[in-house]
Design a protein around this motif. Structure first.
Motif, PDB file in Angstrom:
ATOM      1  N   SER A  34      -2.545   1.646  12.376  1.00 41.44           N
ATOM      2  CA  SER A  34      -2.494   0.591  11.368  1.00 41.44           C
ATOM      3  C   SER A  34      -2.648  -0.763  12.048  1.00 41.44           C
ATOM      4  O   SER A  34      -2.074  -0.999  13.124  1.00 41.44           O
ATOM      5  CB  SER A  34      -1.166   0.634  10.610  1.00 41.44           C
ATOM      6  OG  SER A  34      -1.074   1.813   9.849  1.00 41.44           O
ATOM      7  N   LEU A  44      -1.258  -8.523   5.995  1.00 43.55           N
ATOM      8  CA  LEU A  44      -1.570  -7.091   6.008  1.00 43.55           C
ATOM      9  C   LEU A  44      -1.591  -6.615   4.563  1.00 43.55           C
ATOM     10  O   LEU A  44      -0.618  -6.781   3.825  1.00 43.55           O
ATOM     11  CB  LEU A  44      -0.525  -6.316   6.805  1.00 43.55           C
ATOM     12  CG  LEU A  44      -0.784  -4.805   6.950  1.00 43.55           C
ATOM     13  CD1 LEU A  44      -2.018  -4.554   7.811  1.00 43.55           C
ATOM     14  CD2 LEU A  44       0.440  -4.104   7.548  1.00 43.55           C
ATOM     15  N   VAL A  45      -2.713  -6.051   4.160  1.00 42.48           N
ATOM     16  CA  VAL A  45      -2.902  -5.621   2.776  1.00 42.48           C
ATOM     17  C   VAL A  45      -2.915  -4.098   2.710  1.00 42.48           C
ATOM     18  O   VAL A  45      -3.673  -3.444   3.436  1.00 42.48           O
ATOM     19  CB  VAL A  45      -4.213  -6.188   2.200  1.00 42.48           C
ATOM     20  CG1 VAL A  45      -4.447  -5.678   0.776  1.00 42.48           C
ATOM     21  CG2 VAL A  45      -4.188  -7.711   2.227  1.00 42.48           C
ATOM     22  N   GLU A  46      -2.080  -3.565   1.842  1.00 44.49           N
ATOM     23  CA  GLU A  46      -2.117  -2.137   1.514  1.00 44.49           C
ATOM     24  C   GLU A  46      -3.251  -1.954   0.512  1.00 44.49           C
ATOM     25  O   GLU A  46      -3.185  -2.468  -0.605  1.00 44.49           O
ATOM     26  CB  GLU A  46      -0.792  -1.715   0.906  1.00 44.49           C
ATOM     27  CG  GLU A  46      -0.721  -0.251   0.510  1.00 44.49           C
ATOM     28  CD  GLU A  46       0.566   0.051  -0.238  1.00 44.49           C
ATOM     29  OE1 GLU A  46       1.436   0.712   0.355  1.00 44.49           O
ATOM     30  OE2 GLU A  46       0.699  -0.398  -1.400  1.00 44.49           O
ATOM     31  N   HIS A  95      -5.776  -0.530  -2.187  1.00 42.74           N
ATOM     32  CA  HIS A  95      -5.817   0.401  -3.313  1.00 42.74           C
ATOM     33  C   HIS A  95      -7.246   0.799  -3.662  1.00 42.74           C
ATOM     34  O   HIS A  95      -7.491   1.945  -4.048  1.00 42.74           O
ATOM     35  CB  HIS A  95      -5.127  -0.215  -4.530  1.00 42.74           C
ATOM     36  CG  HIS A  95      -3.638  -0.240  -4.418  1.00 42.74           C
ATOM     37  ND1 HIS A  95      -2.800   0.425  -5.276  1.00 42.74           N
ATOM     38  CD2 HIS A  95      -2.829  -0.860  -3.522  1.00 42.74           C
ATOM     39  CE1 HIS A  95      -1.541   0.229  -4.928  1.00 42.74           C
ATOM     40  NE2 HIS A  95      -1.536  -0.559  -3.869  1.00 42.74           N
ATOM     41  N   GLY A 149      -5.779  -4.957  -3.029  1.00 41.72           N
ATOM     42  CA  GLY A 149      -4.517  -4.246  -2.849  1.00 41.72           C
ATOM     43  C   GLY A 149      -3.341  -5.192  -2.894  1.00 41.72           C
ATOM     44  O   GLY A 149      -3.385  -6.235  -3.549  1.00 41.72           O
ATOM     45  N   VAL A 203       1.654  -6.526   2.143  1.00 40.10           N
ATOM     46  CA  VAL A 203       2.910  -5.878   2.534  1.00 40.10           C
ATOM     47  C   VAL A 203       3.544  -6.535   3.761  1.00 40.10           C
ATOM     48  O   VAL A 203       4.688  -6.225   4.097  1.00 40.10           O
ATOM     49  CB  VAL A 203       2.702  -4.365   2.793  1.00 40.10           C
ATOM     50  CG1 VAL A 203       2.332  -3.650   1.494  1.00 40.10           C
ATOM     51  CG2 VAL A 203       1.628  -4.120   3.860  1.00 40.10           C
ATOM     52  N   ARG A 225      -0.636  -9.198  -5.466  1.00 42.94           N
ATOM     53  CA  ARG A 225      -1.866  -8.435  -5.686  1.00 42.94           C
ATOM     54  C   ARG A 225      -3.050  -9.337  -5.329  1.00 42.94           C
ATOM     55  O   ARG A 225      -3.189 -10.439  -5.878  1.00 42.94           O
ATOM     56  CB  ARG A 225      -1.974  -7.981  -7.137  1.00 42.94           C
ATOM     57  CG  ARG A 225      -0.823  -7.121  -7.600  1.00 42.94           C
ATOM     58  CD  ARG A 225      -0.840  -6.896  -9.105  1.00 42.94           C
ATOM     59  NE  ARG A 225      -1.926  -6.015  -9.510  1.00 42.94           N
ATOM     60  CZ  ARG A 225      -3.007  -6.381 -10.188  1.00 42.94           C
ATOM     61  NH1 ARG A 225      -3.168  -7.658 -10.535  1.00 42.94           N
ATOM     62  NH2 ARG A 225      -3.929  -5.511 -10.535  1.00 42.94           N
ATOM     63  N   GLU A 280      -6.271   2.622   4.764  1.00 48.21           N
ATOM     64  CA  GLU A 280      -5.007   2.431   4.039  1.00 48.21           C
ATOM     65  C   GLU A 280      -4.505   0.999   4.153  1.00 48.21           C
ATOM     66  O   GLU A 280      -3.878   0.482   3.224  1.00 48.21           O
ATOM     67  CB  GLU A 280      -3.951   3.397   4.572  1.00 48.21           C
ATOM     68  CG  GLU A 280      -4.264   4.863   4.246  1.00 48.21           C
ATOM     69  CD  GLU A 280      -3.217   5.808   4.814  1.00 48.21           C
ATOM     70  OE1 GLU A 280      -2.852   5.635   6.005  1.00 48.21           O
ATOM     71  OE2 GLU A 280      -2.765   6.693   4.074  1.00 48.21           O
ATOM     72  N   TYR A 281      -4.821   0.337   5.275  1.00 48.82           N
ATOM     73  CA  TYR A 281      -4.378  -1.047   5.482  1.00 48.82           C
ATOM     74  C   TYR A 281      -5.501  -1.841   6.135  1.00 48.82           C
ATOM     75  O   TYR A 281      -6.302  -1.306   6.906  1.00 48.82           O
ATOM     76  CB  TYR A 281      -3.136  -1.103   6.389  1.00 48.82           C
ATOM     77  CG  TYR A 281      -1.922  -0.410   5.815  1.00 48.82           C
ATOM     78  CD1 TYR A 281      -1.067  -1.083   4.936  1.00 48.82           C
ATOM     79  CD2 TYR A 281      -1.631   0.912   6.151  1.00 48.82           C
ATOM     80  CE1 TYR A 281       0.043  -0.441   4.399  1.00 48.82           C
ATOM     81  CE2 TYR A 281      -0.525   1.557   5.623  1.00 48.82           C
ATOM     82  CZ  TYR A 281       0.306   0.875   4.748  1.00 48.82           C
ATOM     83  OH  TYR A 281       1.399   1.509   4.221  1.00 48.82           O
ATOM     84  N   ARG A 331      -5.708   4.404  -2.712  1.00 48.17           N
ATOM     85  CA  ARG A 331      -4.442   4.875  -3.305  1.00 48.17           C
ATOM     86  C   ARG A 331      -4.630   5.075  -4.788  1.00 48.17           C
ATOM     87  O   ARG A 331      -5.282   4.309  -5.435  1.00 48.17           O
ATOM     88  CB  ARG A 331      -3.334   3.857  -3.055  1.00 48.17           C
ATOM     89  CG  ARG A 331      -2.797   3.929  -1.633  1.00 48.17           C
ATOM     90  CD  ARG A 331      -1.681   2.905  -1.414  1.00 48.17           C
ATOM     91  NE  ARG A 331      -1.087   3.067  -0.108  1.00 48.17           N
ATOM     92  CZ  ARG A 331      -1.680   2.696   1.032  1.00 48.17           C
ATOM     93  NH1 ARG A 331      -2.839   2.113   0.983  1.00 48.17           N
ATOM     94  NH2 ARG A 331      -1.080   2.881   2.186  1.00 48.17           N
TER      95      ARG A 331
END
Length: 342
Positions: free
Chosen positions: A17, A26-28, A30, A63, A66, A80, A119-120, A342
């Motif tokens: 990551s 850091l963006v999760e 989607h 996304g 986080v 968001r 994912e990130y 996600r």
């Protein structure tokens, strides 16, 4: 020599990551769009500075933030966001003037730095733009690249006055669909151009006043078709294909003091133009390849208020990324291909 297959250039694997730098978030992720730009780079095209491989693709992720670096002002965790794909340097005269699209040192997420098909993703905080309203992540990812560029192209061409006729070639692609909807939403009468074998039935529903078709190797009749709907020519001709013959046909379709603007160029593309037409009829030709921050914010606002609804042609899970990029290379659909993370 056999051309490398897409599956030889693109694969899914486990990586660490990313850790955000001092001015990054850091963006999760989607959702993230699939782009022709990345396909071109995979095929050897150069976009400014060379892309260093291996590289995580994914130009336009959306996304939730986080984590953030120590130098990022305020608390943005939980926001968001959609990512502005072109990262301006922030230090040059263009950036100082709010003309970030023209920054000569800008980088592209997913090309010059790792992107969001993961994912990130870590990006500079300044390019993480809040998603307005309740716009879904899939729609935000489909919009954040094409809608702002379409809006920037129209603004660069002087804007649309009520009743202006606008030509959009390449109207079935993501950028073409965005240009069609933005132009119609701003009051333009839009003539949508597409290849004869492309699906065009949905274009009137996106705002096209008329649909014009042309052959894959023959754009000569396009200007004549345009004159059938706009005898004096069009105020703006927007090309989203990068085809030299189509850009040239767009210029020939312009009204007095009209503007033609294009945002792509195919390998080997050449323009066939009579320079006397340009200066005697006061025509202007613009190249446009990015968007300003204002275009991104305003473009997402057009999506939030329903003026623009970017069509999503298909959604794939991240594990099927090769199939997603293969579909994006075909012209048998309308709109954007999106990856679900996600």
């Amino acid at each position: 020599m056999r051309a490398a297959r897409l599956s030889d250039r693109l694969r899914v694997e486990e990586i660490d990551s990313p850790v955000p730098g001092p001015d990054e978030v850091l963006v999760e992720v989607h959702a993230v769009g699939v782009n022709q730009l990345e396909r071109a780079v995979m095929n050897g095209a150069r976009l400014g500075a060379p892309a260093l491989l291996p590289r995580t693709v994914g130009i336009d992720p959306a996304g939730v933030i986080v984590a953030q670096g120590a130098a990022v002002a305020g608390d943005h965790v939980g926001e968001r966001v959609a990512i502005k794909p072109n990262v301006p340097c922030g230090d040059c005269g263009f950036c100082a003037d709010g003309a970030e699209a023209d920054c000569r040192r800008q980088q592209v997420v997913g090309v010059h730095r790792d992107g969001g098909a993961a994912e990130y993703v870590a990006v500079p905080a300044r390019v993480a733009i809040p998603i307005p309203g309740q716009v879904p992540f899939t729609v935000a990812a489909a919009a954040v690249h094409s809608v702002p560029i379409a809006l920037h192209m129209i603004r660069r061409a002087g804007g649309i006055r009520p009743g202006d006729t606008v030509l959009v070639t390449g109207a079935t692609g993501a950028l073409g669909c965005a240009a069609l909807q933005v132009a119609a939403g701003l009051g333009g009468k839009v003539l949508a151009g597409a290849l004869e074998d492309e699906p065009v039935d949905g274009l009137p529903g996106l705002g096209a006043a008329a649909v014009l078709t042309y052959g894959r190797d023959d754009a000569d009749g396009l200007a004549e078709q345009v004159r059938g709907h706009a005898p004096d020519g069009v105020a703006i001709a927007i090309d989203a294909t990068g085809s030299g013959p189509l850009i040239s046909a767009g210029v020939r379709s312009l009204a007095w003091a009209g503007h033609a603007v294009f945002a792509a160029a195919l390998p080997g593309a050449r323009l066939d133009l009579d320079p006397r037409e340009l200066y005697t009829r006061r025509l202007t030709l613009h190249g446009s390849a990015a968007a300003d921050y204002a275009d991104v914010r305003d473009g997402l606002a057009l999506v939030a208020d329903g003026t623009v609804t970017p069509p999503v042609a298909a959604e794939f899970p991240l594990a099927e990324v090769v199939d997603a990029y293969a579909m994006a290379g075909r012209r048998d659909h309308v709109g954007k291909v999106v990856l679900h993370v996600r």
